[in-house]
Design a protein around this motif. Sequence first.
Motif, PDB file in Angstrom:
ATOM      1  N   UNK A   1      48.982  26.506  65.658  1.00  0.00           N
ATOM      2  CA  UNK A   1      49.440  26.554  67.055  1.00  0.00           C
ATOM      3  C   UNK A   1      48.341  26.089  68.003  1.00  0.00           C
ATOM      4  N   UNK A   2      47.112  26.474  67.725  1.00  0.00           N
ATOM      5  CA  UNK A   2      45.986  26.025  68.548  1.00  0.00           C
ATOM      6  C   UNK A   2      45.839  24.504  68.447  1.00  0.00           C
ATOM      7  N   UNK A   3      45.983  23.977  67.243  1.00  0.00           N
ATOM      8  CA  UNK A   3      45.904  22.523  67.058  1.00  0.00           C
ATOM      9  C   UNK A   3      46.988  21.811  67.861  1.00  0.00           C
ATOM     10  N   UNK A   4      48.188  22.366  67.879  1.00  0.00           N
ATOM     11  CA  UNK A   4      49.274  21.778  68.664  1.00  0.00           C
ATOM     12  C   UNK A   4      48.935  21.784  70.156  1.00  0.00           C
ATOM     13  N   UNK A   5      48.417  22.895  70.636  1.00  0.00           N
ATOM     14  CA  UNK A   5      48.024  22.978  72.047  1.00  0.00           C
ATOM     15  C   UNK A   5      46.891  22.010  72.372  1.00  0.00           C
ATOM     16  N   UNK A   6      45.926  21.901  71.482  1.00  0.00           N
ATOM     17  CA  UNK A   6      44.826  20.959  71.693  1.00  0.00           C
ATOM     18  C   UNK A   6      45.350  19.527  71.789  1.00  0.00           C
ATOM     19  N   UNK A   7      46.308  19.194  70.944  1.00  0.00           N
ATOM     20  CA  UNK A   7      46.890  17.850  70.989  1.00  0.00           C
ATOM     21  C   UNK A   7      47.598  17.613  72.323  1.00  0.00           C
ATOM     22  N   UNK A   8      48.365  18.595  72.760  1.00  0.00           N
ATOM     23  CA  UNK A   8      49.080  18.454  74.037  1.00  0.00           C
ATOM     24  C   UNK A   8      48.097  18.328  75.196  1.00  0.00           C
ATOM     25  N   UNK A   9      47.027  19.094  75.176  1.00  0.00           N
ATOM     26  CA  UNK A   9      46.005  18.996  76.215  1.00  0.00           C
ATOM     27  C   UNK A   9      45.366  17.608  76.209  1.00  0.00           C
TER      28      UNK A   9
END
Length: 83
Positions: A61-69
């Motif tokens: 989930x953190x990786x997904x958020x990092x990608x979106x950021x």
Amino acid sequence: MNLTRERAFRLRRNLADAGFCEGDIEKFIKLDERGERREQFLMLENRRRALLLQLHDSQYMIDCLDHMLFVLQRKNKTTEDKE
């Protein structure tokens, strides 16, 4: 094998800190009193495995958020460069 009050307290606290529910803590204590180490190992290994799965899910989930950021920052930089 009887537990001393101090050892039982430390054992309960450690298991609770590791996320064991009260029922599983009681089960673990009873296993300890009966000297059933194999079952205790299984309980600890199963809890560890469950925590690792949660950790991996959280990391995803953190990786997904990092990608979106990253994508938003890149779009924002492109928009600012056009202005």
